[in-house]
Design a protein around this motif. Sequence first.
Motif, short mmCIF file in Angstrom:
data_model
loop_
_atom_site.label_atom_id
_atom_site.label_comp_id
_atom_site.label_asym_id
_atom_site.label_seq_id
_atom_site.Cartn_x
_atom_site.Cartn_y
_atom_site.Cartn_z
N ASP A 1 0.83 -1.14 -0.14
CA ASP A 1 0.03 -0.01 -0.08
C ASP A 1 0.79 1.46 0.02
N GLU A 2 0.46 2.41 -0.72
CA GLU A 2 1.09 3.50 -0.74
C GLU A 2 1.76 4.16 0.59
N PRO B 1 15.92 9.30 6.33
CA PRO B 1 15.39 10.39 7.34
C PRO B 1 15.06 11.63 6.89
N ARG B 2 16.09 11.89 5.89
CA ARG B 2 16.27 13.46 5.04
C ARG B 2 15.15 13.48 4.31
N LEU B 3 14.46 12.45 3.86
CA LEU B 3 13.42 12.42 2.81
C LEU B 3 12.13 13.02 3.51
N THR B 4 11.72 14.51 2.85
CA THR B 4 10.46 14.83 3.45
C THR B 4 9.37 14.19 3.16
N LEU B 5 8.17 14.24 3.82
CA LEU B 5 6.86 13.72 3.77
C LEU B 5 6.25 13.93 2.04
N ARG B 6 6.46 15.25 1.53
CA ARG B 6 6.05 15.46 0.18
C ARG B 6 6.89 14.63 -0.77
N ALA B 7 8.26 14.62 -0.64
CA ALA B 7 9.12 13.97 -1.56
C ALA B 7 8.97 12.45 -1.49
N ALA B 8 8.69 11.95 -0.15
CA ALA B 8 8.41 10.35 0.09
C ALA B 8 7.19 10.15 -0.72
N THR B 9 6.03 11.02 -0.72
CA THR B 9 4.75 10.75 -1.18
C THR B 9 4.80 10.92 -2.56
N PHE B 10 5.63 11.60 -3.22
CA PHE B 10 5.65 11.76 -4.45
C PHE B 10 6.51 10.29 -5.07
N LEU B 11 7.43 9.91 -4.43
CA LEU B 11 8.26 8.89 -4.68
C LEU B 11 7.37 7.51 -4.85
N ALA B 12 6.41 7.48 -3.73
CA ALA B 12 5.69 6.27 -3.40
C ALA B 12 4.75 6.15 -4.54
N ARG B 13 3.98 7.01 -4.91
CA ARG B 13 2.94 7.34 -5.83
C ARG B 13 3.53 6.71 -7.36
N HIS B 14 4.79 7.24 -7.57
CA HIS B 14 5.46 6.60 -8.80
C HIS B 14 6.01 5.30 -8.53
N LEU B 15 6.04 4.82 -7.66
CA LEU B 15 6.56 3.34 -7.38
C LEU B 15 5.36 2.40 -7.39
N THR B 16 4.42 2.87 -6.74
CA THR B 16 3.20 1.86 -6.54
C THR B 16 2.49 1.74 -7.77
N ARG B 17 2.44 3.00 -8.37
CA ARG B 17 1.86 3.12 -9.79
C ARG B 17 2.41 2.07 -10.93
N GLY B 18 3.83 1.90 -10.78
CA GLY B 18 4.51 0.98 -11.54
C GLY B 18 4.42 1.37 -13.07
#
Length: 81
Positions: A51-52, A64-81
């Motif tokens: 799950d995202e 830990p240096r990854l902000t929530l916005r950057a992590a969310t952006f990256l997770a959306r692209h990873l889970t979208r495949g």
Amino acid sequence: MQNERAAMFFGDREDPRRRLVDLFGGDLPEGGQPPAPALRWAATVSSPDHDEIVVIRDLRHAEPRLTLRAATFLARHLTRG
């Protein structure tokens, strides 16, 4: 670029791709895609089958240096495949 502490307290207002380039290198891609090195790293840290929210947690735990916005952006692209 907004510093990490300000981003954590007041929200991250920058393009998440810029922060990912700063952390993982590569070129700033056009078209709203994350940098290739960041996406490769994310694929080694978490599974696109998760799950995202779980992917975001995994990414931020691993870097830990990854902000929530950057992590969310990256997770959306990873889970979208």
